[in-house]
Write a protein that holds these residues in place. Structure first.
Motif, PDB file in Angstrom:
ATOM      1  N   LEU A  13      14.284  -4.917  47.375  1.00  0.00           N
ATOM      2  CA  LEU A  13      15.322  -4.112  47.996  1.00  0.00           C
ATOM      3  C   LEU A  13      15.450  -4.492  49.460  1.00  0.00           C
ATOM      4  CD1 LEU A  13      13.913  -2.321  45.615  1.00  0.00           C
ATOM      5  CD2 LEU A  13      15.424  -0.563  46.489  1.00  0.00           C
ATOM      6  N   PRO A  14      16.537  -5.185  49.841  1.00  0.00           N
ATOM      7  CA  PRO A  14      16.750  -5.532  51.249  1.00  0.00           C
ATOM      8  C   PRO A  14      16.884  -4.287  52.104  1.00  0.00           C
ATOM      9  CG  PRO A  14      18.164  -6.841  49.812  1.00  0.00           C
ATOM     10  CD  PRO A  14      17.569  -5.742  48.973  1.00  0.00           C
ATOM     11  N   PRO A  15      16.659  -4.401  53.408  1.00  0.00           N
ATOM     12  CA  PRO A  15      16.786  -3.242  54.295  1.00  0.00           C
ATOM     13  C   PRO A  15      18.171  -2.618  54.235  1.00  0.00           C
ATOM     14  CG  PRO A  15      15.682  -5.033  55.417  1.00  0.00           C
ATOM     15  CD  PRO A  15      16.205  -5.599  54.134  1.00  0.00           C
ATOM     16  N   MET A  16      18.201  -1.301  54.363  1.00  0.00           N
ATOM     17  CA  MET A  16      19.431  -0.526  54.279  1.00  0.00           C
ATOM     18  C   MET A  16      19.413   0.511  55.387  1.00  0.00           C
ATOM     19  SD  MET A  16      22.017  -0.284  52.162  1.00  0.00           S
ATOM     20  CE  MET A  16      23.225   0.814  51.461  1.00  0.00           C
ATOM     21  N   PRO A  17      20.553   0.872  55.963  1.00  0.00           N
ATOM     22  CA  PRO A  17      20.564   1.951  56.959  1.00  0.00           C
ATOM     23  C   PRO A  17      20.394   3.303  56.289  1.00  0.00           C
ATOM     24  CG  PRO A  17      22.778   1.146  56.604  1.00  0.00           C
ATOM     25  CD  PRO A  17      21.876   0.249  55.818  1.00  0.00           C
ATOM     26  N   SER A  18      19.203   3.543  55.802  1.00  0.00           N
ATOM     27  CA  SER A  18      18.912   4.745  55.033  1.00  0.00           C
ATOM     28  C   SER A  18      17.409   4.937  54.959  1.00  0.00           C
ATOM     29  CB  SER A  18      19.494   4.607  53.619  1.00  0.00           C
ATOM     30  OG  SER A  18      19.212   5.723  52.815  1.00  0.00           O
ATOM     31  N   ALA A  19      16.988   6.158  54.720  1.00  0.00           N
ATOM     32  CA  ALA A  19      15.578   6.469  54.482  1.00  0.00           C
ATOM     33  C   ALA A  19      15.465   7.046  53.076  1.00  0.00           C
ATOM     34  CB  ALA A  19      15.055   7.456  55.517  1.00  0.00           C
ATOM     35  N   LEU A  20      14.267   7.109  52.566  1.00  0.00           N
ATOM     36  CA  LEU A  20      14.083   7.440  51.148  1.00  0.00           C
ATOM     37  C   LEU A  20      12.875   8.326  50.926  1.00  0.00           C
ATOM     38  CD1 LEU A  20      14.778   6.776  48.095  1.00  0.00           C
ATOM     39  CD2 LEU A  20      13.194   4.869  48.339  1.00  0.00           C
ATOM     40  N   LEU A  21      13.040   9.275  50.009  1.00  0.00           N
ATOM     41  CA  LEU A  21      11.923  10.070  49.521  1.00  0.00           C
ATOM     42  C   LEU A  21      12.004  10.070  48.001  1.00  0.00           C
ATOM     43  CD1 LEU A  21      10.508  13.450  50.734  1.00  0.00           C
ATOM     44  CD2 LEU A  21      11.135  13.189  48.323  1.00  0.00           C
ATOM     45  N   ILE A  22      10.911   9.708  47.347  1.00  0.00           N
ATOM     46  CA  ILE A  22      10.853   9.715  45.882  1.00  0.00           C
ATOM     47  C   ILE A  22       9.731  10.636  45.440  1.00  0.00           C
ATOM     48  CG2 ILE A  22      10.443   8.366  43.786  1.00  0.00           C
ATOM     49  CD1 ILE A  22      11.439   5.913  45.239  1.00  0.00           C
ATOM     50  N   VAL A  23      10.045  11.558  44.535  1.00  0.00           N
ATOM     51  CA  VAL A  23       9.022  12.366  43.881  1.00  0.00           C
ATOM     52  C   VAL A  23       8.859  11.780  42.486  1.00  0.00           C
ATOM     53  CG1 VAL A  23       8.327  14.651  43.100  1.00  0.00           C
ATOM     54  CG2 VAL A  23       9.664  14.410  45.202  1.00  0.00           C
ATOM     55  N   ASN A  24       7.734  11.152  42.250  1.00  0.00           N
ATOM     56  CA  ASN A  24       7.504  10.447  40.984  1.00  0.00           C
ATOM     57  C   ASN A  24       7.049  11.406  39.897  1.00  0.00           C
ATOM     58  OD1 ASN A  24       7.305   8.152  39.307  1.00  0.00           O
ATOM     59  ND2 ASN A  24       5.092   8.062  39.661  1.00  0.00           N
ATOM     60  N   LEU A  25       7.656  11.302  38.712  1.00  0.00           N
ATOM     61  CA  LEU A  25       7.310  12.163  37.582  1.00  0.00           C
ATOM     62  C   LEU A  25       6.821  11.359  36.387  1.00  0.00           C
ATOM     63  CD1 LEU A  25      10.408  14.530  37.824  1.00  0.00           C
ATOM     64  CD2 LEU A  25       8.105  14.927  38.736  1.00  0.00           C
ATOM     65  N   GLY A  26       6.652  10.062  36.565  1.00  0.00           N
ATOM     66  CA  GLY A  26       6.181   9.198  35.490  1.00  0.00           C
ATOM     67  C   GLY A  26       4.931   8.454  35.896  1.00  0.00           C
ATOM     68  N   ALA A  27       4.740   7.288  35.303  1.00  0.00           N
ATOM     69  CA  ALA A  27       3.588   6.458  35.649  1.00  0.00           C
ATOM     70  C   ALA A  27       3.733   5.949  37.082  1.00  0.00           C
ATOM     71  CB  ALA A  27       3.489   5.289  34.674  1.00  0.00           C
ATOM     72  N   PRO A  28       2.632   5.648  37.740  1.00  0.00           N
ATOM     73  CA  PRO A  28       2.700   5.165  39.124  1.00  0.00           C
ATOM     74  C   PRO A  28       3.540   3.894  39.253  1.00  0.00           C
ATOM     75  CG  PRO A  28       0.448   5.746  38.544  1.00  0.00           C
ATOM     76  CD  PRO A  28       1.237   5.777  37.269  1.00  0.00           C
ATOM     77  N   PHE A  29       4.188   3.749  40.394  1.00  0.00           N
ATOM     78  CA  PHE A  29       4.878   2.507  40.708  1.00  0.00           C
ATOM     79  C   PHE A  29       4.198   1.879  41.907  1.00  0.00           C
ATOM     80  CE2 PHE A  29       7.248   6.001  42.718  1.00  0.00           C
ATOM     81  CZ  PHE A  29       7.236   5.624  44.051  1.00  0.00           C
ATOM     82  N   ARG A  30       4.569   0.641  42.216  1.00  0.00           N
ATOM     83  CA  ARG A  30       3.922  -0.096  43.294  1.00  0.00           C
ATOM     84  C   ARG A  30       4.955  -0.580  44.297  1.00  0.00           C
ATOM     85  NH1 ARG A  30      -1.263  -1.502  41.720  1.00  0.00           N
ATOM     86  NH2 ARG A  30      -1.355  -3.312  43.113  1.00  0.00           N
ATOM     87  N   ILE A  31       4.557  -0.647  45.562  1.00  0.00           N
ATOM     88  CA  ILE A  31       5.443  -1.130  46.618  1.00  0.00           C
ATOM     89  C   ILE A  31       4.692  -2.159  47.457  1.00  0.00           C
ATOM     90  CG2 ILE A  31       6.838  -0.536  48.638  1.00  0.00           C
ATOM     91  CD1 ILE A  31       7.100   2.267  47.600  1.00  0.00           C
ATOM     92  N   ARG A  32       5.395  -3.237  47.761  1.00  0.00           N
ATOM     93  CA  ARG A  32       4.869  -4.241  48.683  1.00  0.00           C
ATOM     94  C   ARG A  32       5.835  -4.336  49.858  1.00  0.00           C
ATOM     95  NH1 ARG A  32       3.615 -10.665  47.525  1.00  0.00           N
ATOM     96  NH2 ARG A  32       2.231 -10.997  49.325  1.00  0.00           N
ATOM     97  N   ALA A  33       5.387  -3.931  51.010  1.00  0.00           N
ATOM     98  CA  ALA A  33       6.247  -3.869  52.196  1.00  0.00           C
ATOM     99  C   ALA A  33       6.080  -5.117  53.040  1.00  0.00           C
ATOM    100  CB  ALA A  33       5.935  -2.621  53.013  1.00  0.00           C
TER     101      ALA A  33
END
Length: 362
Positions: free
Chosen positions: A116-136
């Motif tokens: 996901l390329p940078p976007m002029p936006s911020a994000l909040l995710i409440v996960n309800l399934g299996a864990p996901f992974r992020i590489r910043a």
């Protein structure tokens, strides 16, 4: 020649002042009301005692396409052949001045890893399934997120690794919109996604996830999330200045001189920069760069021929080399490689609800 430059400069400044007045007029009609809550009793963790009670188009680029530049009906549901369900809606005032939309997402992602390329936006995710992974970033190790994540406006692409099926509710904030819900300056989280627990605490996120998991369908889940955000909303010192200035940057798609913005706002460059870093996490110049890049990318039609020179010039880049440099800085790809990857997505998953911003990382 000097006279011509002076006239050109004055014309530009007049445009900036006009934009400021127009944005101010619109914002006064949707201004956030002052909270009646005692700021000293604000439930926001880590709020400073005695603190003053307290960012374009719909930014949905984190997980779904940002398409409705005209501000048309934003409440909809969608899906596709691989079984992805997506529902979103704009929250009620005053949250609509901070948030582009609340969304529900469930199903199988088109790829195990998405960039996901940078976007002029911020994000909040409440996960309800299996864990996901992020590489910043390539220099940061991949981290796992079980309860969800909070991401302030990024300066580089993020890589999301999804389970076979994903299920979550989330918030796409305007650049300044996350600040009233954070217990720390946004700059501390720049390109450093954290878990929701680290922001709101373990008991709070555990309770919220339990309530969401037992809710009767996506719309009730979005209502519960909206209520939680309303409960946590606090007034934030400097938000008006940052919101107003950011709105001018958004209205011009980043094609604005930051010095002119500072003069029009009546503050020093140091003060403006400090407020932006505290509430958005980046400087005004960086926000303008991100808006310009996002507007340029959305102007690309990957299904047709592309004149890169005209595209770069129309977006206000100095030349095609400058444009290519910005593209690599934001995506890690050259413009032509970016289009190749976008065409792959369109070819392999035509009409997918995630089409529009994420790129396959596999």
């Amino acid at each position: 020649m000097t006279l011509m430059r002076r006239l050109s400069s004055n014309s530009r400044k007049n445009q900036i002042y006009k934009a400021f007045r127009e944005v101010g007029r619109v914002m006064r009609t949707v201004a956030l009301p002052r909270s009646t809550r005692n700021p000293r009793k604000c439930p926001r963790p880590g709020a400073r005692p005695g603190a003053v009670p307290a960012r374009c188009w719909r930014q949905r680029g984190w997980t779904i396409p940002a398409r409705d530049a005209g501000g048309v009906d934003r409440e909809h549901g969608g899906g596709d052949a691989v079984g992805v369900e997506y529902v979103s809606r704009v929250p009620r005032p005053p949250l609509d001045g901070l948030i582009d939309d609340l969304y529900y997402l469930e199903g199988a992602p088109p790829y195990a890893r998405l960039t996901l390329p940078p976007m002029p936006s911020a994000l909040l995710i409440v996960n309800l399934g299996a864990p996901f992974r992020i590489r910043a970033g390539t220099d940061i190790e991949t981290a796992e997120y079980a309860d969800g994540c909070v991401v302030t406006m990024p300066t580089r692409a993020l890589e999301f690794g999804y389970p076979l099926r994903t299920r979550s509710v989330g918030v796409h904030f305007k650049p300044w919109g996350l600040a009233p819900f954070l217990p720390m300056p946004a700059a501390e989280l720049c390109d450093r996604p954290v878990t929701v627990e680290q922001v709101w605490g373990r008991p709070a996120i555990a309770e919220l996830r339990d309530r969401l998991a037992t809710a009767d369908g996506p719309h009730e889940m979005l209502t519960l999330l909206e209520e939680e955000l309303m409960r946590r909303l606090c007034e934030t010192a400097g938000l008006g200045l940052v919101r107003h200035t950011s709105s001018v940057i958004a209205a011009t798609s980043g094609a604005v001189a930051i010095g002119d913005l500072r003069v029009a706002a009546g503050v020093s460059s140091t003060h403006l920069t400090q407020r932006f870093k505290e509430l958005i996490g980046v400087t005004p110049k960086r926000l303008a760069r991100t808006y310009r890049f996002a507007a340029t990318v959305f102007a690309i039609n990957p299904a047709g021929p592309i004149d890169w020179g005209d595209l770069a010039g129309g977006a206000g880049y100095f030349d095609q080399a400058h444009f290519g440099h910005e593209f690599r800085a934001f995506t890690g790809l050259t413009p032509t490689r970016y289009v190749e990857v976008r065409r792959r997505f369109l070819r392999e998953h035509p009409g997918h609800v995630l089409d529009g911003w994420p790129l396959p990382a596999d």
